[in-house]
Design a protein around this motif. Structure first.
Motif, PDB file in Angstrom:
ATOM      1  N   HIS A  87      90.226  -0.697 -12.492  1.00 36.23           N
ATOM      2  CA  HIS A  87      91.065  -1.760 -13.035  1.00 36.23           C
ATOM      3  C   HIS A  87      92.531  -1.394 -12.801  1.00 36.23           C
ATOM      4  CE1 HIS A  87      87.860  -3.543 -15.828  1.00 36.23           C
ATOM      5  NE2 HIS A  87      87.285  -2.509 -15.239  1.00 36.23           N
ATOM      6  N   ALA A  88      93.344  -2.369 -12.386  1.00 36.56           N
ATOM      7  CA  ALA A  88      94.770  -2.143 -12.191  1.00 36.56           C
ATOM      8  C   ALA A  88      95.474  -3.493 -12.135  1.00 36.56           C
ATOM      9  CB  ALA A  88      95.036  -1.350 -10.907  1.00 36.56           C
ATOM     10  N   ALA A  89      96.793  -3.479 -12.346  1.00 40.71           N
ATOM     11  CA  ALA A  89      97.578  -4.695 -12.219  1.00 40.71           C
ATOM     12  C   ALA A  89      97.747  -5.046 -10.743  1.00 40.71           C
ATOM     13  CB  ALA A  89      98.946  -4.515 -12.872  1.00 40.71           C
ATOM     14  N   PRO A  90      97.554  -6.309 -10.349  1.00 35.93           N
ATOM     15  CA  PRO A  90      97.645  -6.679  -8.928  1.00 35.93           C
ATOM     16  C   PRO A  90      98.976  -6.310  -8.298  1.00 35.93           C
ATOM     17  CG  PRO A  90      96.665  -8.460 -10.199  1.00 35.93           C
ATOM     18  CD  PRO A  90      97.134  -7.453 -11.197  1.00 35.93           C
ATOM     19  N   GLU A  91     100.063  -6.350  -9.076  1.00 35.99           N
ATOM     20  CA  GLU A  91     101.387  -6.057  -8.517  1.00 35.99           C
ATOM     21  C   GLU A  91     101.539  -4.611  -8.063  1.00 35.99           C
ATOM     22  OE1 GLU A  91     100.745  -7.444 -11.364  1.00 35.99           O
ATOM     23  OE2 GLU A  91     101.893  -9.295 -11.636  1.00 35.99           O
ATOM     24  N   THR A  92     100.625  -3.735  -8.502  1.00 37.95           N
ATOM     25  CA  THR A  92     100.751  -2.323  -8.167  1.00 37.95           C
ATOM     26  C   THR A  92      99.934  -1.915  -6.943  1.00 37.95           C
ATOM     27  OG1 THR A  92      98.924  -1.641  -9.625  1.00 37.95           O
ATOM     28  CG2 THR A  92     101.140  -1.780 -10.601  1.00 37.95           C
ATOM     29  N   LEU A  93      99.156  -2.832  -6.370  1.00 40.68           N
ATOM     30  CA  LEU A  93      98.347  -2.495  -5.195  1.00 40.68           C
ATOM     31  C   LEU A  93      99.239  -2.494  -3.959  1.00 40.68           C
ATOM     32  CD1 LEU A  93      94.779  -3.565  -4.346  1.00 40.68           C
ATOM     33  CD2 LEU A  93      96.525  -3.621  -2.583  1.00 40.68           C
ATOM     34  N   LEU A  94      99.325  -1.332  -3.319  1.00 34.51           N
ATOM     35  CA  LEU A  94     100.149  -1.176  -2.123  1.00 34.51           C
ATOM     36  C   LEU A  94      99.345  -1.509  -0.862  1.00 34.51           C
ATOM     37  CD1 LEU A  94     102.455   1.903  -1.478  1.00 34.51           C
ATOM     38  CD2 LEU A  94     101.124   0.889   0.346  1.00 34.51           C
ATOM     39  N   ALA A  95      98.159  -0.939  -0.745  1.00 36.35           N
ATOM     40  CA  ALA A  95      97.296  -1.170   0.416  1.00 36.35           C
ATOM     41  C   ALA A  95      95.894  -0.709   0.071  1.00 36.35           C
ATOM     42  CB  ALA A  95      97.811  -0.399   1.637  1.00 36.35           C
ATOM     43  N   SER A  96      94.929  -1.160   0.860  1.00 36.39           N
ATOM     44  CA  SER A  96      93.546  -0.733   0.642  1.00 36.39           C
ATOM     45  C   SER A  96      92.790  -0.782   1.957  1.00 36.39           C
ATOM     46  CB  SER A  96      92.849  -1.627  -0.386  1.00 36.39           C
ATOM     47  OG  SER A  96      92.629  -2.929   0.137  1.00 36.39           O
ATOM     48  N   ARG A  97      91.696  -0.088   1.965  1.00 34.14           N
ATOM     49  CA  ARG A  97      90.797  -0.211   3.110  1.00 34.14           C
ATOM     50  C   ARG A  97      90.241  -1.623   3.168  1.00 34.14           C
ATOM     51  NH1 ARG A  97      84.715   2.207   3.999  1.00 34.14           N
ATOM     52  NH2 ARG A  97      84.281   0.848   5.759  1.00 34.14           N
ATOM     53  N   PHE A  98      90.089  -2.143   4.364  1.00 32.68           N
ATOM     54  CA  PHE A  98      89.514  -3.481   4.529  1.00 32.68           C
ATOM     55  C   PHE A  98      88.124  -3.509   3.897  1.00 32.68           C
ATOM     56  CE2 PHE A  98      87.007  -6.662   6.770  1.00 32.68           C
ATOM     57  CZ  PHE A  98      87.816  -7.779   6.614  1.00 32.68           C
ATOM     58  N   GLY A  99      87.841  -4.572   3.155  1.00 35.43           N
ATOM     59  CA  GLY A  99      86.537  -4.730   2.525  1.00 35.43           C
ATOM     60  C   GLY A  99      86.554  -4.517   1.030  1.00 35.43           C
ATOM     61  N   VAL A 100      87.634  -3.942   0.480  1.00 30.14           N
ATOM     62  CA  VAL A 100      87.767  -3.823  -0.970  1.00 30.14           C
ATOM     63  C   VAL A 100      87.951  -5.217  -1.556  1.00 30.14           C
ATOM     64  CG1 VAL A 100      89.238  -2.981  -2.841  1.00 30.14           C
ATOM     65  CG2 VAL A 100      88.679  -1.481  -0.915  1.00 30.14           C
ATOM     66  N   THR A 101      87.200  -5.555  -2.595  1.00 30.05           N
ATOM     67  CA  THR A 101      87.274  -6.886  -3.191  1.00 30.05           C
ATOM     68  C   THR A 101      88.047  -6.856  -4.494  1.00 30.05           C
ATOM     69  OG1 THR A 101      85.162  -6.588  -4.347  1.00 30.05           O
ATOM     70  CG2 THR A 101      85.098  -7.571  -2.144  1.00 30.05           C
ATOM     71  N   GLU A 102      88.678  -7.990  -4.829  1.00 29.32           N
ATOM     72  CA  GLU A 102      89.463  -8.135  -6.055  1.00 29.32           C
ATOM     73  C   GLU A 102      88.925  -9.295  -6.872  1.00 29.32           C
ATOM     74  OE1 GLU A 102      93.924  -9.651  -7.357  1.00 29.32           O
ATOM     75  OE2 GLU A 102      93.694  -8.502  -5.496  1.00 29.32           O
TER      76      GLU A 102
ATOM     77  N   GLY B 158     101.540  -3.163 -14.729  1.00 29.03           N
ATOM     78  CA  GLY B 158     102.368  -4.249 -14.249  1.00 29.03           C
ATOM     79  C   GLY B 158     102.743  -5.237 -15.334  1.00 29.03           C
ATOM     80  N   LYS B 159     102.372  -4.940 -16.593  1.00 30.66           N
ATOM     81  CA  LYS B 159     102.643  -5.823 -17.719  1.00 30.66           C
ATOM     82  C   LYS B 159     102.087  -7.218 -17.449  1.00 30.66           C
ATOM     83  CE  LYS B 159     106.765  -3.214 -18.983  1.00 30.66           C
ATOM     84  NZ  LYS B 159     108.200  -3.245 -19.296  1.00 30.66           N
ATOM     85  N   SER B 160     100.918  -7.286 -16.821  1.00 30.56           N
ATOM     86  CA  SER B 160     100.283  -8.546 -16.510  1.00 30.56           C
ATOM     87  C   SER B 160      98.780  -8.343 -16.598  1.00 30.56           C
ATOM     88  CB  SER B 160     100.684  -9.019 -15.108  1.00 30.56           C
ATOM     89  OG  SER B 160     100.197  -8.125 -14.134  1.00 30.56           O
ATOM     90  N   THR B 161      98.033  -9.434 -16.369  1.00 30.82           N
ATOM     91  CA  THR B 161      96.584  -9.346 -16.410  1.00 30.82           C
ATOM     92  C   THR B 161      96.074  -8.423 -15.306  1.00 30.82           C
ATOM     93  OG1 THR B 161      96.476 -11.595 -17.262  1.00 30.82           O
ATOM     94  CG2 THR B 161      94.461 -10.685 -16.319  1.00 30.82           C
ATOM     95  N   ALA B 162      95.131  -7.558 -15.638  1.00 30.84           N
ATOM     96  CA  ALA B 162      94.594  -6.620 -14.667  1.00 30.84           C
ATOM     97  C   ALA B 162      93.552  -7.297 -13.791  1.00 30.84           C
ATOM     98  CB  ALA B 162      93.986  -5.422 -15.376  1.00 30.84           C
ATOM     99  N   ALA B 163      93.280  -6.669 -12.662  1.00 29.06           N
ATOM    100  CA  ALA B 163      92.208  -7.098 -11.768  1.00 29.06           C
ATOM    101  C   ALA B 163      91.239  -5.936 -11.592  1.00 29.06           C
ATOM    102  CB  ALA B 163      92.773  -7.530 -10.413  1.00 29.06           C
ATOM    103  N   VAL B 164      90.035  -6.256 -11.150  1.00 31.45           N
ATOM    104  CA  VAL B 164      89.024  -5.243 -10.850  1.00 31.45           C
ATOM    105  C   VAL B 164      88.895  -5.142  -9.339  1.00 31.45           C
ATOM    106  CG1 VAL B 164      86.611  -4.554 -11.085  1.00 31.45           C
ATOM    107  CG2 VAL B 164      87.770  -5.711 -12.980  1.00 31.45           C
ATOM    108  N   TYR B 165      89.015  -3.914  -8.818  1.00 31.96           N
ATOM    109  CA  TYR B 165      88.915  -3.662  -7.386  1.00 31.96           C
ATOM    110  C   TYR B 165      87.645  -2.866  -7.131  1.00 31.96           C
ATOM    111  CZ  TYR B 165      93.699  -5.246  -7.465  1.00 31.96           C
ATOM    112  OH  TYR B 165      94.820  -6.010  -7.656  1.00 31.96           O
ATOM    113  N   THR B 166      86.789  -3.386  -6.255  1.00 35.99           N
ATOM    114  CA  THR B 166      85.479  -2.790  -6.010  1.00 35.99           C
ATOM    115  C   THR B 166      85.356  -2.383  -4.546  1.00 35.99           C
ATOM    116  OG1 THR B 166      84.527  -4.218  -7.717  1.00 35.99           O
ATOM    117  CG2 THR B 166      82.991  -3.130  -6.209  1.00 35.99           C
ATOM    118  N   ALA B 167      84.872  -1.162  -4.322  1.00 41.75           N
ATOM    119  CA  ALA B 167      84.708  -0.654  -2.959  1.00 41.75           C
ATOM    120  C   ALA B 167      83.493  -1.296  -2.288  1.00 41.75           C
ATOM    121  CB  ALA B 167      84.531   0.862  -2.993  1.00 41.75           C
ATOM    122  N   PRO B 168      83.519  -1.432  -0.967  1.00 42.03           N
ATOM    123  CA  PRO B 168      82.358  -1.970  -0.246  1.00 42.03           C
ATOM    124  C   PRO B 168      81.193  -0.985  -0.252  1.00 42.03           C
ATOM    125  CG  PRO B 168      84.057  -1.261   1.293  1.00 42.03           C
ATOM    126  CD  PRO B 168      84.655  -1.143  -0.074  1.00 42.03           C
TER     127      PRO B 168
END
Length: 207
Positions: free
Chosen positions: A25-40, A51-61
């Protein structure tokens, strides 16, 4: 989940290495880059607040992956390893990345006792994994022996474990005070345990 850090302590970036299907879990504004295929996907309440905002869930392929996260402001990044037996109280604006195996314990009784009915400047986390913290300055630590005491200003406090005893008090009973920001307050700690702090004032750093 494993964490690699770089550009610390001034402009820290955390690379999170995920096993197949693992999520954080992390704030979307803090994502710099990811491997292709990571889902949000959108997260529910109780996620990261970096990020003082709603968090997102990032899942590896299905074959794993990596994600780089960067705080919104300059400073350090610090992987805090939770091992399942002891929870940690963490400054409410400090969490950059939370693995799914680490719980955000809303309504944790000791913090309710510390702050009363108001929402304070700390949140509680428990579980297993690396909770990645963001700090406005280099992270430092006070290693307290049994019964050893230290006083810390909330503007510099990062985190402390459940093994530590703490007391919140007013610096000037007649002056302005806020349990949400820590203004006008000090925290007294008694060991054993580790108190994590950072070497820059959080409010004056704009975080």
């Amino acid at each position: 989940m494993r964490v690699q850090t770089r550009h610390t302590p001034g402009f820290g970036v955390a690379r999170v290495l995920l096993d197949p299907g693992e999520a954080v879990h992390a704030a979307p504004e803090t994502l710099l880059a990811s491997r292709f295929g990571v889902t949000e996907t959108a997260a529910g309440r109780g996620g990261a607040r970096a990020g003082k905002s709603t968090a997102a869930v990032y899942t590896a392929p299905s074959d794993g992956g990596w994600i780089d996260f960067a705080p919104l402001r300059p400073g350090d990044v610090y992987p805090l390893e939770l091992r399942g037996g002891t929870g940690w109280s963490v400054h409410r604006e400090a969490v950059l990345v939370r693995p799914s195996a680490v719980r955000h314990d809303t309504g944790w009784a000791p913090l309710q006792q510390l702050f009363g009915a108001d929402a304070g400047f700390l949140d509680h986390y428990s579980g297993t994994g690396a909770l990645v913290l963001a700090a406005p300055g280099p992270v430092d630590a006070f290693e307290l022996a049994q019964g050893e005491l230290v006083t810390v200003r909330p503007d510099y406090l990062l985190a402390y474990p459940d093994t530590i005893q703490c007391r919140l008090r007013a610096l000037d009973p007649g002056g302005p005070q806020s349990v949400r920001t820590g203004e006008g307050l000090a925290v007294d700690f008694a060991g054993p345990g580790t108190v994590l702090v950072h070497a820059r004032n959080r409010r004056l750093s704009g975080t």
